[in-house]
Design a protein around this motif. Structure first.
Motif, PDB file in Angstrom:
ATOM      1  N   PRO A   4       0.824  -1.335   0.022  1.00  0.00           N
ATOM      2  CA  PRO A   4      -0.212  -0.045   0.040  1.00  0.00           C
ATOM      3  C   PRO A   4       0.795   1.201  -0.026  1.00  0.00           C
ATOM      4  CG  PRO A   4      -0.498  -1.411   1.811  1.00  0.00           C
ATOM      5  CD  PRO A   4       0.719  -2.155   1.353  1.00  0.00           C
ATOM      6  N   ALA A   5       0.273   2.317  -0.578  1.00  0.00           N
ATOM      7  CA  ALA A   5       1.193   3.761  -0.771  1.00  0.00           C
ATOM      8  C   ALA A   5       0.839   4.454   0.599  1.00  0.00           C
ATOM      9  CB  ALA A   5       0.710   4.300  -1.822  1.00  0.00           C
ATOM     10  N   ALA A   6      -0.353   3.900   1.304  1.00  0.00           N
ATOM     11  CA  ALA A   6      -0.593   4.909   2.460  1.00  0.00           C
ATOM     12  C   ALA A   6       0.337   4.849   3.521  1.00  0.00           C
ATOM     13  CB  ALA A   6      -1.874   4.342   3.025  1.00  0.00           C
ATOM     14  N   GLU A 227       0.739  -9.499  -0.557  1.00  0.00           N
ATOM     15  CA  GLU A 227       0.961  -7.867  -0.431  1.00  0.00           C
ATOM     16  C   GLU A 227      -0.699  -7.461  -0.023  1.00  0.00           C
ATOM     17  OE1 GLU A 227       2.509  -9.438  -2.789  1.00  0.00           O
ATOM     18  OE2 GLU A 227       4.539  -8.680  -2.294  1.00  0.00           O
ATOM     19  N   ASP A 228      -1.729  -8.045  -0.650  1.00  0.00           N
ATOM     20  CA  ASP A 228      -3.150  -7.709  -0.177  1.00  0.00           C
ATOM     21  C   ASP A 228      -3.464  -7.701   1.157  1.00  0.00           C
ATOM     22  OD1 ASP A 228      -4.069  -7.120  -2.872  1.00  0.00           O
ATOM     23  OD2 ASP A 228      -4.013  -9.291  -3.267  1.00  0.00           O
ATOM     24  N   MET A 229      -2.548  -8.413   2.059  1.00  0.00           N
ATOM     25  CA  MET A 229      -2.941  -8.726   3.372  1.00  0.00           C
ATOM     26  C   MET A 229      -2.179  -7.568   4.529  1.00  0.00           C
ATOM     27  SD  MET A 229      -4.752 -11.084   3.592  1.00  0.00           S
ATOM     28  CE  MET A 229      -5.098 -11.057   1.769  1.00  0.00           C
ATOM     29  N   VAL A 230      -1.483  -6.752   3.710  1.00  0.00           N
ATOM     30  CA  VAL A 230      -0.654  -5.829   4.329  1.00  0.00           C
ATOM     31  C   VAL A 230      -1.417  -4.649   4.704  1.00  0.00           C
ATOM     32  CG1 VAL A 230       1.568  -4.149   4.230  1.00  0.00           C
ATOM     33  CG2 VAL A 230       1.713  -6.492   3.443  1.00  0.00           C
ATOM     34  N   GLY A 231      -2.125  -4.049   3.993  1.00  0.00           N
ATOM     35  CA  GLY A 231      -2.857  -2.555   4.372  1.00  0.00           C
ATOM     36  C   GLY A 231      -3.739  -3.034   5.379  1.00  0.00           C
ATOM     37  N   PRO A 232      -4.889  -3.986   5.401  1.00  0.00           N
ATOM     38  CA  PRO A 232      -5.614  -4.374   6.685  1.00  0.00           C
ATOM     39  C   PRO A 232      -4.676  -4.637   7.706  1.00  0.00           C
ATOM     40  CG  PRO A 232      -6.255  -5.638   4.604  1.00  0.00           C
ATOM     41  CD  PRO A 232      -4.880  -4.836   4.289  1.00  0.00           C
ATOM     42  N   CYS A 233      -3.626  -5.102   7.880  1.00  0.00           N
ATOM     43  CA  CYS A 233      -2.881  -5.200   9.092  1.00  0.00           C
ATOM     44  C   CYS A 233      -2.363  -4.016   9.601  1.00  0.00           C
ATOM     45  CB  CYS A 233      -1.704  -6.410   8.877  1.00  0.00           C
ATOM     46  SG  CYS A 233      -2.191  -8.009   8.627  1.00  0.00           S
TER      47      CYS A 233
END
Ligand code: NAD
Length: 256
Positions: A4-6, A227-233
């Motif tokens: 994620p860029a955030a 990588e899709d799991m990173v933002g939620p964590c």
């Protein structure tokens, strides 16, 4: 999918411990948190992949991740490795219980030993690692524990009775820990990934047909990657979710 860029600025310098960080989703989490400027330690049984990950990340992140080799099935060593991790990164505010091993086993082949082995690699360490981390989180004034469950236990998959039991157990454990630790401002939540296509999954269990079959069930027609799991964590670790605890977050592209 990229990380994620955030940016979650409250995670800069925060002490984060990730189990099973040497490969798959865990490695994406190690990178994702390190790129937020967090001080990351990770525990893994696998030396080669883990050392390679540290070498790869060290030149480009503010705090190089710290790798601690350990077998989380060994409860006796858990407290000492968690203490080592906390002292290596200075404090401990976030724990991600990610390590697991999703062995398949037909009903007829399950033995007392294989059942206990599955619970030890998939469930037991989640409790004991959390237990060991709590003292450090209290010292830090609070914390966030993120436990990796799975949608697999809701899919009626016949070949994973012990793994499914462990992953369902993680939901109960999450809620019990959240109830106990809420007064200390330690939040405890679970994440339930859907089919996340990692190298190991491709090597052992899933082929293009299985991936297409799952995408058929998903609302979002994309293959899920680590990588899709990173933002939620990141969100669950950050103060953005400060009043969220005892919850189970499904990240499966909309199967459930
Ligand atoms: N990949 C998926 O599709 C998927 C789906 C649902 C849930 N999950 C969950 O997400 C988490 C990560 O899954 P993954 O696919 O990245 O798994 P993975 O097998 O790729 O990685 C797991 C990591 O845990 C480590 N590990 C295993 N046993 C250990 C032990 N005894 N002590 C210390 N470390 C140990 C491994 O070395 C590895 O680095 C797991 O909890 C898994 O159950 C994954």
């Amino acid at each position: 999918m990229a990380l994620p860029a955030a940016q979650f600025h409250d995670l800069e310098g925060r002490g984060v411990l990730i189990t099973g960080g040497g490969s798959g989703i865990g490695a994406a989490l190690v990178e994702g948190f390190a790129r937020q400027g967090a001080r990351v330690a990770f525990i893994d049984i696998a030396e080669t992949d883990s050392r390679a990950l540290v070498e790869q990340l060290a030149p480009s992140v503010e705090h190089a991740p710290v790798f601690i080799q350990a077998d989380l099935r060994d409860v006796q060593t858990i407290r000492s490795v968690v203490d080592r991790a906390a002292s290596a990164i200075g404090s401990l505010s976030v724990l991600i219980n990610n390590a697991a091993r999703d062995d398949r086993q037909p009903l007829e082949d399950v033995t007392e030993a294989s059942w206990d082995e599955s619970q030890s690699v998939n469930l037991r360490h989640v409790f004991f690692t959390s237990q060991a981390a709590v003292a450090h989180m209290r010292q830090a004034g609070g914390g966030s524990i993120i436990n990796f469950s799975s949608i697999a236990f809701m899919l009626n998959m016949g070949e994973i009775p012990a793994y499914a039991t462990a992953k369902a157990g993680i939901i109960g454990l999450t809620k019990s820990l959240a109830g106990k630790l809420g007064p200390d401002d330690i939040r405890v939540n679970a994440v339930l990934p859907g089919m996340v296509v990692t190298e190991r999954q491709k090597k052992l269990w899933i082929d293009d047909t299985a991936i297409a079959g799952m995408q058929e069930k998903q609302c979002l027609k994309h293959m899920l990657v680590a990588e899709d799991m990173v933002g939620p964590c990141l969100y669950l670790a950050s103060d953005c979710s400060a009043r969220m605890t005892a919850q189970a977050m499904i990240i499966d592209g909309g199967v459930f």
